[in-house]
Write a protein that holds these residues in place. Structure first.
Motif, mmCIF file in Angstrom:
data_model
loop_
_atom_site.group_PDB
_atom_site.id
_atom_site.type_symbol
_atom_site.label_atom_id
_atom_site.label_comp_id
_atom_site.label_asym_id
_atom_site.label_seq_id
_atom_site.Cartn_x
_atom_site.Cartn_y
_atom_site.Cartn_z
ATOM 1 N N LEU A 32 -8.552 -2.416 -10.611
ATOM 2 C CA LEU A 32 -9.650 -3.317 -10.279
ATOM 3 C C LEU A 32 -9.298 -4.236 -9.101
ATOM 4 O O LEU A 32 -10.136 -4.486 -8.227
ATOM 5 N N VAL A 33 -8.061 -4.748 -9.070
ATOM 6 C CA VAL A 33 -7.649 -5.598 -7.952
ATOM 7 C C VAL A 33 -7.619 -4.810 -6.650
ATOM 8 O O VAL A 33 -8.074 -5.293 -5.600
ATOM 9 N N ALA A 34 -7.112 -3.579 -6.716
ATOM 10 C CA ALA A 34 -7.089 -2.737 -5.518
ATOM 11 C C ALA A 34 -8.511 -2.428 -5.036
ATOM 12 O O ALA A 34 -8.791 -2.446 -3.827
ATOM 13 N N PHE A 35 -9.405 -2.149 -5.981
ATOM 14 C CA PHE A 35 -10.802 -1.876 -5.623
ATOM 15 C C PHE A 35 -11.454 -3.098 -4.971
ATOM 16 O O PHE A 35 -12.138 -2.983 -3.942
ATOM 17 N N ALA A 36 -11.211 -4.287 -5.559
ATOM 18 C CA ALA A 36 -11.806 -5.510 -5.010
ATOM 19 C C ALA A 36 -11.289 -5.790 -3.605
ATOM 20 O O ALA A 36 -12.063 -6.123 -2.696
ATOM 21 N N ASN A 37 -9.982 -5.623 -3.383
ATOM 22 C CA ASN A 37 -9.427 -5.852 -2.053
ATOM 23 C C ASN A 37 -9.950 -4.846 -1.036
ATOM 24 O O ASN A 37 -10.250 -5.192 0.114
ATOM 25 N N GLY A 38 -10.059 -3.590 -1.478
ATOM 26 C CA GLY A 38 -10.596 -2.572 -0.579
ATOM 27 C C GLY A 38 -12.047 -2.833 -0.207
ATOM 28 O O GLY A 38 -12.455 -2.671 0.952
ATOM 29 N N LEU A 39 -12.824 -3.266 -1.196
ATOM 30 C CA LEU A 39 -14.230 -3.576 -0.940
ATOM 31 C C LEU A 39 -14.369 -4.741 0.022
ATOM 32 O O LEU A 39 -15.173 -4.708 0.974
ATOM 33 N N TRP A 40 -13.563 -5.789 -0.172
ATOM 34 C CA TRP A 40 -13.660 -6.965 0.699
ATOM 35 C C TRP A 40 -13.132 -6.669 2.106
ATOM 36 O O TRP A 40 -13.577 -7.279 3.069
ATOM 37 N N MET A 41 -12.190 -5.758 2.219
ATOM 38 C CA MET A 41 -11.766 -5.344 3.558
ATOM 39 C C MET A 41 -12.920 -4.681 4.314
ATOM 40 O O MET A 41 -13.064 -4.849 5.526
ATOM 41 N N SER A 42 -13.735 -3.942 3.566
ATOM 42 C CA SER A 42 -14.846 -3.217 4.184
ATOM 43 C C SER A 42 -15.960 -4.140 4.653
ATOM 44 O O SER A 42 -16.620 -3.864 5.659
ATOM 45 N N VAL A 43 -16.178 -5.238 3.938
ATOM 46 C CA VAL A 43 -17.307 -6.119 4.264
ATOM 47 C C VAL A 43 -16.864 -7.443 4.861
ATOM 48 O O VAL A 43 -17.693 -8.306 5.131
ATOM 49 N N GLY A 44 -15.559 -7.615 5.114
ATOM 50 C CA GLY A 44 -15.061 -8.894 5.597
ATOM 51 C C GLY A 44 -15.168 -9.092 7.092
ATOM 52 O O GLY A 44 -14.923 -10.193 7.580
ATOM 53 N N GLY A 45 -15.501 -8.018 7.820
ATOM 54 C CA GLY A 45 -15.624 -8.135 9.269
ATOM 55 C C GLY A 45 -14.536 -7.421 10.030
ATOM 56 O O GLY A 45 -14.577 -7.353 11.263
ATOM 57 N N PHE A 46 -13.562 -6.844 9.331
ATOM 58 C CA PHE A 46 -12.498 -6.120 10.005
ATOM 59 C C PHE A 46 -12.962 -4.732 10.441
ATOM 60 O O PHE A 46 -12.645 -4.269 11.536
ATOM 61 N N LEU A 47 -13.687 -4.056 9.559
ATOM 62 C CA LEU A 47 -14.136 -2.693 9.845
ATOM 63 C C LEU A 47 -15.563 -2.668 10.401
ATOM 64 O O LEU A 47 -15.876 -1.858 11.273
ATOM 65 N N VAL A 48 -16.423 -3.533 9.869
ATOM 66 C CA VAL A 48 -17.827 -3.606 10.297
ATOM 67 C C VAL A 48 -18.154 -5.071 10.557
ATOM 68 O O VAL A 48 -17.856 -5.929 9.725
ATOM 69 N N THR A 49 -18.748 -5.373 11.695
ATOM 70 C CA THR A 49 -19.076 -6.770 11.989
ATOM 71 C C THR A 49 -20.138 -7.282 11.034
ATOM 72 O O THR A 49 -21.062 -6.546 10.660
ATOM 73 N N PRO A 50 -20.048 -8.563 10.623
ATOM 74 C CA PRO A 50 -21.013 -9.121 9.660
ATOM 75 C C PRO A 50 -22.456 -9.074 10.149
ATOM 76 O O PRO A 50 -23.376 -9.045 9.341
ATOM 77 N N THR A 51 -22.657 -9.044 11.466
ATOM 78 C CA THR A 51 -24.028 -9.088 11.984
ATOM 79 C C THR A 51 -24.827 -7.833 11.678
ATOM 80 O O THR A 51 -26.062 -7.875 11.660
ATOM 81 N N ILE A 52 -24.137 -6.713 11.424
ATOM 82 C CA ILE A 52 -24.875 -5.483 11.136
ATOM 83 C C ILE A 52 -24.833 -5.102 9.657
ATOM 84 O O ILE A 52 -25.300 -4.035 9.280
ATOM 85 N N LEU A 53 -24.230 -5.971 8.822
ATOM 86 C CA LEU A 53 -24.250 -5.718 7.384
ATOM 87 C C LEU A 53 -25.648 -5.921 6.833
ATOM 88 O O LEU A 53 -26.360 -6.851 7.232
ATOM 89 N N ASN A 54 -26.069 -5.068 5.903
ATOM 90 C CA ASN A 54 -27.379 -5.293 5.282
ATOM 91 C C ASN A 54 -27.291 -6.490 4.331
ATOM 92 O O ASN A 54 -26.201 -6.917 3.958
ATOM 93 N N PRO A 55 -28.431 -7.083 3.954
ATOM 94 C CA PRO A 55 -28.413 -8.318 3.139
ATOM 95 C C PRO A 55 -27.616 -8.190 1.853
ATOM 96 O O PRO A 55 -26.967 -9.150 1.427
ATOM 97 N N PHE A 56 -27.631 -7.020 1.194
ATOM 98 C CA PHE A 56 -26.917 -6.878 -0.083
ATOM 99 C C PHE A 56 -25.423 -7.114 0.104
ATOM 100 O O PHE A 56 -24.813 -7.942 -0.581
ATOM 101 N N TRP A 57 -24.791 -6.388 1.037
ATOM 102 C CA TRP A 57 -23.356 -6.525 1.242
ATOM 103 C C TRP A 57 -22.999 -7.890 1.802
ATOM 104 O O TRP A 57 -21.952 -8.456 1.504
ATOM 105 N N LYS A 58 -23.878 -8.443 2.659
ATOM 106 C CA LYS A 58 -23.573 -9.726 3.286
ATOM 107 C C LYS A 58 -23.608 -10.865 2.279
ATOM 108 O O LYS A 58 -22.663 -11.660 2.195
ATOM 109 N N TYR A 59 -24.685 -10.955 1.485
ATOM 110 C CA TYR A 59 -24.861 -12.128 0.619
ATOM 111 C C TYR A 59 -24.183 -11.981 -0.739
ATOM 112 O O TYR A 59 -23.911 -12.974 -1.403
#
Length: 476
Positions: free
Chosen positions: A439-466
């Motif tokens: 679960l910790v590995a999954f949470a860290n992996g998920l936050w890496m994906s939506v934190g702005g390192f891989l995809v910029t926050p400006t193009i995230l859809n509202p679900f992942w952003k908020y």
């Protein structure tokens, strides 16, 4: 070894005045009995069922100290767990009944009237003896018990167990010696008695102790049971002669079956009648364990035949038939309910009180346990935060100012604290290493994906952003 403070425990005038009565005195549970208890498990290799314990019956009256004894692997701990209504074994099937006052008690009432002391002392070494009892009270007693009453209970228990002189002594940490092993065991028992149990289960209370300390612990338990009409059931492996004689009753097991149940003082005469007299100048407990064990004998076939003969002799004895008959007659003559009037006020404290008590305990542990916390803070701040930043900050071509650099170091340090907090939270909710790790590995992996390192926050859809981006501790 008799401590008069224990005998006077139920008659303390201060306790009568401040705690509304004799808080440890058992006035409701007169007897605890069990009938035909059997625990069956399925062997994974052979796919066949086998019994961990088989058709065990017995009873204990108020004021009695009962020993569950037998060689290793005989089923002592399994039986103790079944009696305490705890999980016997993974995938085990339990058959049989337990009765309180010859009636079946519901699970909630049974939990309130009993306490279980583990074999290993689950004590926090950086707390003092008095603080250990205080937090046990804060985490278990209802709000109806006032602060003055709690302190009076703590004082009474410290005196009753002869540890009042160690009240302000640390239990013990790896770098600071605390109380002795026997005193730790007494603190464990005392912390369970804060809630005024009527039935107390002790799992190997003398494990790891020498003969003197073992006698000391069992002696306190016996006096406590007699002075307050408690029922205490303890599993024990190989007591000394003096310790063995402290028990009122003995349930002797071998390979999950009963070899003897009855008064301890009658065990020698019983085995004499079935052809196994206890030699003179011999520890009866040691002799009994030898004759009911077949694992380490020279001839295992002869030893197995001897054990089976002893088990069959008990099954066919008048004592065994009498025990089963008496329990059945008492149960059938009673209504199928237990008197719960004395248990109604023993509700647990609310969630806020428990949280505050845990935070207070954690704060004390944090500033006292230098090894666990002080060194880790230095490690996070200097080995990880500052040294890492000295190399990476300038290579990243960030602002070359002291203010910007130390702001970066602060965020790195807070990020480490947040990461450890996440691990603590997940492991508290899911106390299984593999599940918590996933679960910790999954949470860290998920936050890496939506934190702005891989995809910029400006193009995230509202679900992942908020839902995920704004709670990402990795975003500095």
């Amino acid at each position: 070894m008799h401590d008069p403070s224990i005998s006077n425990l139920a008659r303390s005038p201060d306790l009568e005045r401040n705690d509304g009565g004799d808080f440890l005195l058992n006035q409701t549970v007169q007897s605890f009995s069990w009938q035909d208890l059997t625990v069956t498990v399925r062997d994974r290799e052979t796919k066949k069922s086998r019994d961990l314990i088989n058709a065990i019956s017995g009873d204990a009256q108020h004021g009695e100290l009962v020993a569950l004894m037998g060689p290793s692997g005989c089923g002592k701990t399994t039986l103790l767990n079944v009696l305490a209504r705890r999980a016997a074994s993974s995938g085990a099937k339990v058959i049989g009944e337990t009765y309180v006052n010859d009636s079946q008690a519901d699970a909630k009432s049974f939990q309130r009237m009993t306490s279980y002391v583990e074999q290993e002392d689950a004590l926090i070494g950086s707390l003092t003896v008095q603080e250990t009892l205080k937090f046990a009270a804060d985490l278990s007693l209802p709000r109806s018990v006032s602060k003055l009453q709690r302190m009076e209970r703590i004082r009474t228990l410290l005196e009753a167990f002869g540890i009042q002189k160690q009240a302000n002594t640390l239990v013990g940490t790896p770098i600071r010696k605390g109380i002795s092993g026997g005193q730790k065991r007494r603190v464990s028992v005392a912390s369970q008695l804060i809630t005024c149990p009527k039935i107390l289960f002790l799992d190997e209370p003398t494990s790891g102790l020498d003969s003197t300390a073992s006698y000391e612990v069992i002696s306190y338990a016996r006096e406590l049971a007699r002075a307050n009409n408690l029922i205490i059931i303890a599993s024990i492996h190989q007591p000394s002669t003096t310790t063995f004689k402290l028990f009122d009753k003995l349930l002797l097991l071998s390979s999950g079956r009963t070899c003897y149940f009855g008064r301890t003082e009658h065990v020698e005469s019983y085995f004499d009648t079935i052809g196994y007299p206890v030699p003179l100048q011999t520890n009866p407990a040691e002799f009994l364990l030898d004759i009911v064990s077949s694992d380490f004998s020279g001839s295992k076939e002869l030893a197995s035949e001897r054990v089976q003969a002893i088990q069959n002799a008990w099954t066919e004895s008048t004592q065994a038939i009498s025990v089963t008959k008496e329990i059945s007659e008492r149960v059938h003559s009673m209504e199928k309910a237990v008197n719960k009037s004395a248990m109604e006020d023993m509700t647990r404290p609310n969630g806020l009180s428990i949280t505050l008590a845990l935070l207070h305990r954690s704060f004390i542990k944090s500033y006292r346990d230098v090894v666990a916390y002080g060194i880790r803070i230095v490690m996070y701040l200097v080995l990880i935060s500052i040294l890492f930043s000295i190399v990476s900050y300038w290579l990243s071509n960030f602002q070359p100012t002291a203010e910007a650099f130390f702001t970066w170091v602060m965020w790195i340090f807070l990020d480490l604290v947040a990461a450890e907090s996440l691990v603590v939270l997940v492991t508290a909710i899911f106390p299984n290493f593999v599940i918590a790790l996933a679960l910790v590995a999954f949470a860290n992996g998920l936050w890496m994906s939506v934190g702005g390192f891989l995809v910029t926050p400006t193009i995230l859809n509202p679900f992942w952003k908020y839902v995920f981006h704004y709670i990402d501790y990795q975003v500095c």
